[in-house]
Design an enzyme around this catalytic site. Structure first.
Site, PDB file in Angstrom:
ATOM      1  N   GLU A 153      -5.925  -1.635 -11.695  1.00  0.00           N
ATOM      2  CA  GLU A 153      -5.571  -0.529 -10.897  1.00  0.00           C
ATOM      3  C   GLU A 153      -3.874  -1.555 -10.261  1.00  0.00           C
ATOM      4  O   GLU A 153      -3.905  -2.525  -9.883  1.00  0.00           O
ATOM      5  CB  GLU A 153      -6.001   0.051  -9.568  1.00  0.00           C
TER       6      GLU A 153
ATOM      7  N   GLU B 174       2.247   2.224  -2.692  1.00  0.00           N
ATOM      8  CA  GLU B 174       1.650   2.972  -1.646  1.00  0.00           C
ATOM      9  C   GLU B 174       2.633   2.859  -0.233  1.00  0.00           C
ATOM     10  O   GLU B 174       2.722   1.996   0.332  1.00  0.00           O
ATOM     11  CB  GLU B 174       0.176   2.690  -1.167  1.00  0.00           C
TER      12      GLU B 174
END
Ligand SMILES: *[C@@H]1O[C@H](CO)[C@@H](O)[C@H](O)[C@H]1NC(C)=O
Ligand SMILES: *[C@@H]1O[C@H](CO)[C@@H](O)[C@H](O)[C@H]1NC(C)=O
Ligand SMILES: *[C@@H]1O[C@H](CO)[C@@H](O)[C@H](O)[C@H]1NC(C)=O
Ligand SMILES: *[C@@H]1O[C@H](CO)[C@@H](O)[C@H](O)[C@H]1NC(C)=O
Ligand SMILES: *[C@@H]1O[C@H](CO)[C@@H](O)[C@H](O)[C@H]1NC(C)=O
Ligand SMILES: *[C@@H]1O[C@H](CO)[C@@H](O)[C@H](O)[C@H]1NC(C)=O
Length: 262
Positions: A96, A100
């Site tokens: 991943e 964010e």
């Protein structure tokens, strides 16, 4: 006394976003399944500007994986405590790569990565970037076998050197973007603390605006990716040659037209 200390320590350790736990295709080869379906490839560049709303986007364009390459997204993050604007690359082995943006933080943005969905990893970093919620910014991920770069408005803010499986994302990944409420009262306290506090839904609607995306798969002329074993290693992934569905959709061609033209 010691149990209180443990509880506090656990709380601190949990002060972060969680790794994803579900493979995009529903099948993670490292779980031991040797018959996971192939990952459809991008195998080209998708360069897309939005003029109105997300609904103008044809979803078939986005049903693809890239195996290294580049993703640039120009977006204005959503404002609001506990609201996270996310750009995520995620593979079936739960490698991943993230940006964010915490909607309650006017000074810093955040990025992160996980290898093979290892939830013990704490790789988040918080580069300075003012006004992520006030104007559009360019969030780029540039990824190859040797290094992974996070670039904000043309400035490289982070570089991760290539490493072995579990320590470096190295498998075909989908790209998703959108917002989520990490400050939702139903979530673990550590996640809500990481998010900057609880979401006050009366302050909604919360809106992330995406101006454009440009996504390039490192390989061209690849129609899909196959995991040849359950190791989760880069070298176990085979690129199958041909025109991907995404390639044909983006270039508005059928396979027959493509063959006739060449
Ligand atoms: C393995 O993956 C295939 C394809 O996704 C799926 O149909 C099958 O049920 C999976 N088998 C197991 C044991 O998980
Ligand atoms: C947005 O506008 C540009 C410039 O007019 C155009 O090239 C592009 O195709 C439009 N995008 C969509 C998704 O309609
Ligand atoms: C924004 O993030 C930085 C880096 O994590 C942190 O030092 C700062 O306190 C945060 N600000 C707010 C308002 O949460
Ligand atoms: C998960 O990551 C942690 C922290 O980097 C490491 O100590 C641990 O060995 C990793 N676990 C596995 C299964 O690789
Ligand atoms: C976004 O940033 C990347 C990396 O600096 C750059 O190559 C690209 O041209 C930028 N994209 C836009 C639309 O400004
Ligand atoms: C793409 O792959 C196909 C199938 O293997 C092959 O026939 C073709 O020559 C390749 N095209 C290019 C431009 O490499």
């Amino acid at each position: 006394m010691s149990s209180l200390t443990t509880a506090l320590l656990l709380g601190l350790l949990a002060l972060r976003a969680a790794a994803q736990t579900q493979p995009p295709s529903g099948c993670d080869p490292t779980w031991g399944n040797t018959t996971c379906l192939d990952n459809p490839a991008l195998g080209t560049t998708l360069d897309y500007s939005f003029n109105n709303t997300l609904s103008e986007m044809d979803p078939q364009y986005f049903n693809f994986y890239i195996l290294e390459g580049r993703a640039e997204i120009v977006m204005q993050a959503a404002k609001g405590v506990g609201i996270i604007s996310t750009i995520i690359l995620l593979s079936d082995t739960l490698d991943e790569i993230d940006w964010e943006i915490l909607g309650g933080n006017e000074t810093h943005v955040s990025n992160n990565w996980y290898g093979l969905g290892n939830t013990s990893q704490h790789n988040g970093e918080y580069p300075l970037l003012a006004g992520a919620m006030d104007t559009f910014h360019n969030y780029t991920i540039d990824w190859n076998q040797d290094r992974l770069q996070w670039i904000a408005d043309g400035q490289m803010v982070r570089e991760l050197k290539g490493a072995g499986k579990g320590l470096y994302p190295q498998t075909p990944s989908v790209i998703r973007f959108g917002i989520w409420a990490a400050g939702d009262p139903s979530l673990p306290q550590g996640t809500r603390d990481w998010a900057g506090g609880d979401t006050d839904y009366s302050k909604g609607p919360f809106t992330m605006k995406v101006k454009s995306v440009k996504i390039t798969d490192a390989a061209s002329n690849v129609t899909s990716y196959t995991y040849q074993d359950t190791s989760g290693e880069y070298k176990s992934v085979k690129a199958n040659p041909g025109d991907s569905k995404a390639f044909l959709a983006i270039h508005k061609l059928t396979s027959a037209q493509k063959a006739a033209a060449s």
